[in-house]
Design an enzyme around this catalytic site. Structure first.
Site, PDB file in Angstrom:
ATOM      1  N   SER A 136       0.857  -1.182   0.000  1.00  0.00           N
ATOM      2  CA  SER A 136       0.000   0.000   0.000  1.00  0.00           C
ATOM      3  C   SER A 136       0.898   1.239   0.000  1.00  0.00           C
ATOM      4  O   SER A 136       1.755   1.375   0.864  1.00  0.00           O
ATOM      5  CB  SER A 136      -0.883  -0.041   1.252  1.00  0.00           C
ATOM      6  OG  SER A 136      -1.677   1.118   1.348  1.00  0.00           O
ATOM      7  N   LYS A 162      -0.876  -0.860  -4.510  1.00  0.00           N
ATOM      8  CA  LYS A 162      -2.126  -0.144  -4.184  1.00  0.00           C
ATOM      9  C   LYS A 162      -1.768   1.310  -3.911  1.00  0.00           C
ATOM     10  O   LYS A 162      -0.897   1.592  -3.080  1.00  0.00           O
ATOM     11  CB  LYS A 162      -2.767  -0.805  -2.967  1.00  0.00           C
ATOM     12  CG  LYS A 162      -3.749   0.040  -2.178  1.00  0.00           C
ATOM     13  CD  LYS A 162      -4.510  -0.820  -1.177  1.00  0.00           C
ATOM     14  CE  LYS A 162      -4.708  -0.114   0.151  1.00  0.00           C
ATOM     15  NZ  LYS A 162      -5.377  -0.996   1.148  1.00  0.00           N
ATOM     16  N   LEU A 163      -2.425   2.210  -4.626  1.00  0.00           N
ATOM     17  CA  LEU A 163      -2.190   3.635  -4.422  1.00  0.00           C
ATOM     18  C   LEU A 163      -3.307   4.215  -3.584  1.00  0.00           C
ATOM     19  O   LEU A 163      -4.486   4.022  -3.889  1.00  0.00           O
ATOM     20  CB  LEU A 163      -2.156   4.381  -5.764  1.00  0.00           C
ATOM     21  CG  LEU A 163      -1.139   3.928  -6.816  1.00  0.00           C
ATOM     22  CD1 LEU A 163      -1.257   4.825  -8.056  1.00  0.00           C
ATOM     23  CD2 LEU A 163       0.282   3.982  -6.257  1.00  0.00           C
ATOM     24  N   LYS A 164      -2.941   4.944  -2.547  1.00  0.00           N
ATOM     25  CA  LYS A 164      -3.934   5.689  -1.782  1.00  0.00           C
ATOM     26  C   LYS A 164      -4.342   6.893  -2.621  1.00  0.00           C
ATOM     27  O   LYS A 164      -3.464   7.565  -3.201  1.00  0.00           O
ATOM     28  CB  LYS A 164      -3.322   6.150  -0.458  1.00  0.00           C
ATOM     29  CG  LYS A 164      -3.048   5.004   0.507  1.00  0.00           C
ATOM     30  CD  LYS A 164      -4.353   4.388   0.989  1.00  0.00           C
ATOM     31  CE  LYS A 164      -4.145   3.523   2.212  1.00  0.00           C
ATOM     32  NZ  LYS A 164      -5.427   2.947   2.704  1.00  0.00           N
ATOM     33  N   ASP A 190      -7.139   2.945  -3.283  1.00  0.00           N
ATOM     34  CA  ASP A 190      -7.905   2.939  -2.024  1.00  0.00           C
ATOM     35  C   ASP A 190      -8.184   4.379  -1.615  1.00  0.00           C
ATOM     36  O   ASP A 190      -7.254   5.151  -1.367  1.00  0.00           O
ATOM     37  CB  ASP A 190      -7.088   2.222  -0.933  1.00  0.00           C
ATOM     38  CG  ASP A 190      -7.859   2.083   0.382  1.00  0.00           C
ATOM     39  OD1 ASP A 190      -9.014   2.545   0.463  1.00  0.00           O
ATOM     40  OD2 ASP A 190      -7.283   1.493   1.323  1.00  0.00           O
ATOM     41  N   ASN A 192     -10.247   5.273   1.054  1.00  0.00           N
ATOM     42  CA  ASN A 192     -10.604   5.418   2.472  1.00  0.00           C
ATOM     43  C   ASN A 192     -11.785   6.378   2.661  1.00  0.00           C
ATOM     44  O   ASN A 192     -11.724   7.315   3.471  1.00  0.00           O
ATOM     45  CB  ASN A 192      -9.399   5.859   3.308  1.00  0.00           C
ATOM     46  CG  ASN A 192      -8.390   4.744   3.493  1.00  0.00           C
ATOM     47  OD1 ASN A 192      -7.289   4.809   2.960  1.00  0.00           O
ATOM     48  ND2 ASN A 192      -8.747   3.698   4.210  1.00  0.00           N
ATOM     49  N   GLU A 215     -11.003   0.539  -3.795  1.00  0.00           N
ATOM     50  CA  GLU A 215     -11.357   0.181  -2.423  1.00  0.00           C
ATOM     51  C   GLU A 215     -12.021   1.367  -1.728  1.00  0.00           C
ATOM     52  O   GLU A 215     -11.497   2.483  -1.747  1.00  0.00           O
ATOM     53  CB  GLU A 215     -10.055  -0.221  -1.708  1.00  0.00           C
ATOM     54  CG  GLU A 215     -10.204  -0.747  -0.309  1.00  0.00           C
ATOM     55  CD  GLU A 215      -8.830  -1.150   0.278  1.00  0.00           C
ATOM     56  OE1 GLU A 215      -7.864  -1.303  -0.498  1.00  0.00           O
ATOM     57  OE2 GLU A 215      -8.736  -1.296   1.502  1.00  0.00           O
ATOM     58  N   ASP A 240     -13.878  -2.020   2.363  1.00  0.00           N
ATOM     59  CA  ASP A 240     -12.997  -2.205   3.517  1.00  0.00           C
ATOM     60  C   ASP A 240     -13.776  -1.715   4.742  1.00  0.00           C
ATOM     61  O   ASP A 240     -14.455  -2.516   5.413  1.00  0.00           O
ATOM     62  CB  ASP A 240     -11.698  -1.416   3.275  1.00  0.00           C
ATOM     63  CG  ASP A 240     -10.744  -1.361   4.473  1.00  0.00           C
ATOM     64  OD1 ASP A 240     -11.110  -1.844   5.556  1.00  0.00           O
ATOM     65  OD2 ASP A 240      -9.623  -0.819   4.343  1.00  0.00           O
ATOM     66  N   LYS A 264     -10.092  -7.620   6.975  1.00  0.00           N
ATOM     67  CA  LYS A 264      -9.119  -7.260   8.014  1.00  0.00           C
ATOM     68  C   LYS A 264      -9.639  -7.834   9.316  1.00  0.00           C
ATOM     69  O   LYS A 264     -10.681  -7.396   9.814  1.00  0.00           O
ATOM     70  CB  LYS A 264      -9.026  -5.737   8.164  1.00  0.00           C
ATOM     71  CG  LYS A 264      -8.194  -5.034   7.122  1.00  0.00           C
ATOM     72  CD  LYS A 264      -8.117  -3.557   7.425  1.00  0.00           C
ATOM     73  CE  LYS A 264      -7.534  -2.813   6.242  1.00  0.00           C
ATOM     74  NZ  LYS A 264      -7.711  -1.356   6.392  1.00  0.00           N
ATOM     75  N   GLY A 292      -4.358  -4.852   5.730  1.00  0.00           N
ATOM     76  CA  GLY A 292      -3.373  -4.702   6.795  1.00  0.00           C
ATOM     77  C   GLY A 292      -3.622  -3.432   7.576  1.00  0.00           C
ATOM     78  O   GLY A 292      -4.386  -2.560   7.137  1.00  0.00           O
TER      79      GLY A 292
HETATM   80  O1  OSB Z   1      -7.426   1.320   4.236  1.00  0.00           O
HETATM   81  O2  OSB Z   1      -6.300  -0.445   3.962  1.00  0.00           O
HETATM   82  C1  OSB Z   1      -6.466   0.628   4.527  1.00  0.00           C
HETATM   83  C2  OSB Z   1      -3.483   1.335   6.771  1.00  0.00           C
HETATM   84  C3  OSB Z   1      -4.119   1.839   7.897  1.00  0.00           C
HETATM   85  C4  OSB Z   1      -5.486   1.982   7.901  1.00  0.00           C
HETATM   86  C5  OSB Z   1      -6.216   1.619   6.769  1.00  0.00           C
HETATM   87  C6  OSB Z   1      -5.586   1.096   5.654  1.00  0.00           C
HETATM   88  C7  OSB Z   1      -4.191   0.983   5.642  1.00  0.00           C
HETATM   89  C8  OSB Z   1      -3.427   0.535   4.480  1.00  0.00           C
HETATM   90  C9  OSB Z   1      -2.090  -0.097   4.706  1.00  0.00           C
HETATM   91  O3  OSB Z   1      -3.788   0.692   3.338  1.00  0.00           O
HETATM   92  C10 OSB Z   1      -2.186  -1.545   5.011  1.00  0.00           C
HETATM   93  C11 OSB Z   1      -0.867  -2.153   5.420  1.00  0.00           C
HETATM   94  O4  OSB Z   1       0.075  -2.099   4.622  1.00  0.00           O
HETATM   95  O5  OSB Z   1      -0.749  -2.685   6.538  1.00  0.00           O
HETATM   96 MG    MG Z   2      -8.551   0.302   2.810  1.00  0.00          MG
END
Ligand code: OSB
Ligand code: MG
Length: 369
Positions: A136, A162-164, A190, A192, A215, A240, A264, A292
């Site tokens: 990520s 995976k790009l935020k 992702d 969020n 995501e 998620d 998760k 994760g």
């Molecule tokens: O949205 O998946 C998520 C980390 C913290 C909270 C939410 C997320 C994430 C990650 C990183 O995307 C996941 C990891 O590499 O552990």
């Molecule tokens: Mg996520």
């Protein structure tokens, strides 16, 4: 099995680089660990709650409080009958607090499996001895910085990126990564929960980049809106934050809000619930993958075991220890050919290195049964 006490230990883990998402920037991880002690074995549970209630409503200080005030006090009454399943049942009357519950259930499960000599992988139903790994990648200040970071991960062997994303950091970074690394790179994004359904036209512009999935584009409780968005873009929608239980997963699939699910264990209340979501998705032919929460080697060991189940057909965010930490509290997980090995020893199959654990510990509390 009889529990004699539980240690609550807080550790401070500096991150190798700040990790930025649409909900905030993290430069160190404040983690609550549980050590479940029995006369014959000890089990570890890692709580994935973050410092602030920004990813979900849970936060580490709140998790510690609910564990001490409500969750741990249910255990002595279970006496010798304590097991992960019995703990899950005992905690059910308390609403929410799934990350806190997951930490306790996992600690008990680890102790139980170390005692019986079975690994997490074997207990959960792992079908492989190693898992392919994705990584990520946080939001960056510039496209060149992003390309250099992604290039480093590709060179390390990660099989999926995976790009935020967030409004203002979506099409341009995705286009740049596609152009630089080519059509064969497994790529996903992702958000969020950073968008609303009013952004559907902008989000549909991502369709041309052949992403594996997007995501959690919309808010946690927007199942109906996700179903509407799914009709307006061709990129598969993966949830998620919206999925906190097997019931949530069933609702999302029934509504057409998701065609892929990120599992998760912390978010859904533990590995038993995570396995139930896996089983539901397998029954519906829906792919799942293991998310994760910047876990240490303890949480990572359990996630890698889960990711080895047959329904986990997409690479997870199960990156190597060094993705986040210069020094892990366990023997570090290292990538080999883009994969991590599933631990085979009893329980998590790995334990904290005492000196390192002590050096990052900020507080410790012993709860005697
Ligand atoms: O949205 O998946 C998520 C980390 C913290 C909270 C939410 C997320 C994430 C990650 C990183 O995307 C996941 C990891 O590499 O552990
Ligand atoms: Mg996520």
């Amino acid at each position: 099995m009889k529990i004699t006490g539980i240690e609550l230990r807080r550790i401070a883990m500096p991150l190798r680089a700040p990790f930025r998402t649409s909900f905030g920037v993290e430069s160190a991880r404040d983690i609550l660990l549980l050590r479940v002690v029995t006369p014959e074995a000890e089990g570890w549970g890692e709580c994935v709650a973050m410092s602030d209630p920004l990813y979900s409503s849970e936060y580490v200080e709140g998790a510690a409080d609910v564990l001490k005030r409500y969750l741990i006090p249910t255990l002595p009454a279970l006496g010798e009958r304590v097991s992960a399943r019995a703990v899950k049942r005992a905690l059910k009357p308390f609403k929410g607090h799934r990350m806190a519950k997951a930490a306790l259930e996992t600690g008990v499960l680890d102790a139980q499996l170390r005692l019986s000599g079975e690994s997490f992988g074997s207990f959960l139903g792992a079908a492989r001895d190693r898992v392919p790994c994705g990584v990520s990648v946080g939001i960056m200040d510039s496209i060149p910085e992003l390309l250099e970071t992604v290039g480093g991960f590709v060179d390390e062997g990660y099989v999926r990126i995976k790009l935020k994303i967030e409004p203002g950091w979506d099409l341009a970074p995705v286009r740049a990564v596609r152009e630089r690394f080519g059509a064969d790179l497994l790529l996903q994004v992702d958000a969020n929960a950073a968008y609303t359904l009013a952004d559907a036209r902008q989000l549909a512009k991502l369709d041309e980049f052949d992403l594996l999935l997007i995501e959690q584009p919309l808010a946690d409780d927007d199942l109906i809106q996700h179903a509407q968005l799914a009709k307006r873009m061709s990129t598969p929608i993966c949830l998620d934050e919206s999925i906190e239980s097997v019931e949530d997963a069933a609702a999302a699939l029934t509504l057409g809000a998701a065609s892929i699910i990120n599992v998760k264990p912390g978010r859904v209340g533990g590995y038993l619930e995570a396995k139930a979501i896996h089983d539901l998705c397998v029954a519906h032919g829906v792919p799942v993958w293991c998310g994760g929460m910047l876990e240490t080697g303890l949480g990572r060991a359990a996630n890698v075991a889960l990711a080895a189940l047959p329904g986990f057909t997409l690479p997870g965010d199960t990156s190597a220890s060094r993705r986040y930490y210069a020094t892990d509290i366990t023997t570090p997980f290292e990538l080999a050919d883009g994969h991590l090995d599933v631990p085979t020893g009893p329980g998590l199959g790995i334990e904290p290195i005492a000196d390192i654990l002590d050096s990052v510990t900020t507080s410790s509390e012993w709860i005697k049964f």
